[in-house]
Structure formats: C-alpha cells, structure tokens
Write a protein that holds these residues in place. Structure first.
Motif, PDB file in Angstrom:
ATOM      1  N   PRO A 107       7.344   9.057  -0.446  1.00  0.00           N
ATOM      2  CA  PRO A 107       6.667   8.931   0.855  1.00  0.00           C
ATOM      3  C   PRO A 107       5.263   9.543   0.877  1.00  0.00           C
ATOM      4  N   THR A 108       4.997  10.520   0.034  1.00  0.00           N
ATOM      5  CA  THR A 108       3.699  11.198   0.038  1.00  0.00           C
ATOM      6  C   THR A 108       2.669  10.531  -0.872  1.00  0.00           C
ATOM      7  N   ALA A 109       3.068   9.512  -1.618  1.00  0.00           N
ATOM      8  CA  ALA A 109       2.143   8.848  -2.550  1.00  0.00           C
ATOM      9  C   ALA A 109       1.049   8.106  -1.790  1.00  0.00           C
ATOM     10  N   ASN A 110      -0.074   7.904  -2.456  1.00  0.00           N
ATOM     11  CA  ASN A 110      -1.205   7.203  -1.865  1.00  0.00           C
ATOM     12  C   ASN A 110      -1.021   5.689  -2.053  1.00  0.00           C
ATOM     13  N   LEU A 111      -0.341   5.079  -1.111  1.00  0.00           N
ATOM     14  CA  LEU A 111      -0.052   3.646  -1.168  1.00  0.00           C
ATOM     15  C   LEU A 111      -1.331   2.817  -1.150  1.00  0.00           C
ATOM     16  N   ALA A 112      -2.269   3.179  -0.306  1.00  0.00           N
ATOM     17  CA  ALA A 112      -3.514   2.409  -0.181  1.00  0.00           C
ATOM     18  C   ALA A 112      -4.267   2.359  -1.510  1.00  0.00           C
ATOM     19  N   ALA A 113      -4.344   3.472  -2.211  1.00  0.00           N
ATOM     20  CA  ALA A 113      -5.047   3.502  -3.491  1.00  0.00           C
ATOM     21  C   ALA A 113      -4.341   2.627  -4.521  1.00  0.00           C
ATOM     22  N   LEU A 114      -3.006   2.650  -4.520  1.00  0.00           N
ATOM     23  CA  LEU A 114      -2.261   1.807  -5.452  1.00  0.00           C
ATOM     24  C   LEU A 114      -2.517   0.331  -5.155  1.00  0.00           C
ATOM     25  N   LEU A 115      -2.433  -0.061  -3.897  1.00  0.00           N
ATOM     26  CA  LEU A 115      -2.664  -1.457  -3.522  1.00  0.00           C
ATOM     27  C   LEU A 115      -4.076  -1.898  -3.904  1.00  0.00           C
ATOM     28  N   TYR A 116      -5.041  -1.039  -3.673  1.00  0.00           N
ATOM     29  CA  TYR A 116      -6.425  -1.342  -4.047  1.00  0.00           C
ATOM     30  C   TYR A 116      -6.529  -1.572  -5.556  1.00  0.00           C
ATOM     31  N   ASP A 117      -5.940  -0.670  -6.342  1.00  0.00           N
ATOM     32  CA  ASP A 117      -6.014  -0.796  -7.798  1.00  0.00           C
ATOM     33  C   ASP A 117      -5.283  -2.038  -8.305  1.00  0.00           C
ATOM     34  N   LEU A 118      -4.145  -2.359  -7.709  1.00  0.00           N
ATOM     35  CA  LEU A 118      -3.426  -3.558  -8.139  1.00  0.00           C
ATOM     36  C   LEU A 118      -4.242  -4.813  -7.870  1.00  0.00           C
ATOM     37  N   ARG A 119      -4.912  -4.873  -6.733  1.00  0.00           N
ATOM     38  CA  ARG A 119      -5.783  -6.027  -6.444  1.00  0.00           C
ATOM     39  C   ARG A 119      -7.002  -6.050  -7.350  1.00  0.00           C
ATOM     40  N   ARG A 120      -7.622  -4.913  -7.493  1.00  0.00           N
ATOM     41  CA  ARG A 120      -8.852  -4.802  -8.286  1.00  0.00           C
ATOM     42  C   ARG A 120      -8.618  -5.159  -9.755  1.00  0.00           C
ATOM     43  N   HIS A 121      -7.461  -4.798 -10.283  1.00  0.00           N
ATOM     44  CA  HIS A 121      -7.167  -5.004 -11.697  1.00  0.00           C
ATOM     45  C   HIS A 121      -6.186  -6.146 -11.957  1.00  0.00           C
TER      46      HIS A 121
END
Length: 129
Positions: A107-121
């Motif tokens: 629950p404390t993970a940075n979901l937004a950063a992960l989603l951004y990286d998955l799209r970006r890469h």
C-alpha cells in the motif's frame, strides 16, 4: 527503470530476468512476474510465501474479462489494469502480444511512478519478451 544488469555497461543487452530484478528492487514491490497469455510463468520473483506460478495462473481470466469490457465499451486494445486491494495493489500490463507483466505492490509503494515507468519504457520492455 534501469534494466542494465548490476555491474554491467549500459551497452549490455538486458533480459527478462533483468526486468524482473529491476522491478523487485523498487521500494514496496512484493512481486514482479512475467507470464505468457496462457498463464504459464516465464520469469518472476516474489517475497516470502507468494507463489509466482500460482499468481501467474490467475491473471489470464482477468485480462480476458478486461479485453471483453474494452471491446464492449469501444476502448480499443487492452494495455494495463490496476486492481486495488486493502493489502496493496496489483498492476497487470500487456508487454507483448504473447506476454503479460504482473507487479504486486504494498500500500505504501509509489504506484504513480511505476505506472509512469511502465508507459515510458513500454517499447523497451516489449523488446525483452
């Protein structure tokens, strides 16, 4: 996401194992699993009692339902879904026509950063599979 193997030069070709390792190194990631659209494990790493093979088997029916909903709603091809639970989040993304990626987050993970990286890469990730 840095897919370069630890200690290697950037020119070294990354692998699926490097992708899984890079995702697992992120804060709050409990599992990173690459699976075939048939639910068979390609590669994966997880915390403690989580079973990558068992988790992989549950993904295709959810993706099939998401594909059906996307077709019914005229939204196009399935690319990503986020499932939120009281104990964390599951992200499932299509990485190629034949493979999916499941990432389980605390629950404390940075979901937004992960989603951004998955799209970006997305293209880089697809090239690994």
């Amino acid at each position: 996401l840095d897919f370069t193997p630890r200690g290697a030069q950037r020119s070294v070709m990354a692998t699926i194992r490097d992708l899984v390792s890079a995702l697992r190194r992120r804060d709050g990631v409990d599992a990173a699993i690459v699976l075939g659209r048939d639910g068979l494990l390609i590669d994966g790493a997880s915390e403690g009692a989580l079973d990558p093979d068992g988790l992989a088997a549950h993904v295709p029916p959810m993706v099939a339902a998401a594909i059906d909903m996307g077709l019914a709603a005229g939204r196009g091809e399935f690319t990503l879904m986020v499932l939120e639970y009281s104990g964390g989040t599951a992200v499932v993304t299509a990485v190629s026509p034949d493979a999916l990626l499941l990432v389980l987050l605390q629950p404390t993970a940075n979901l937004a950063a992960l989603l951004y990286d998955l799209r970006r890469h997305r293209a880089q990730i697809a090239a690994l599979v």
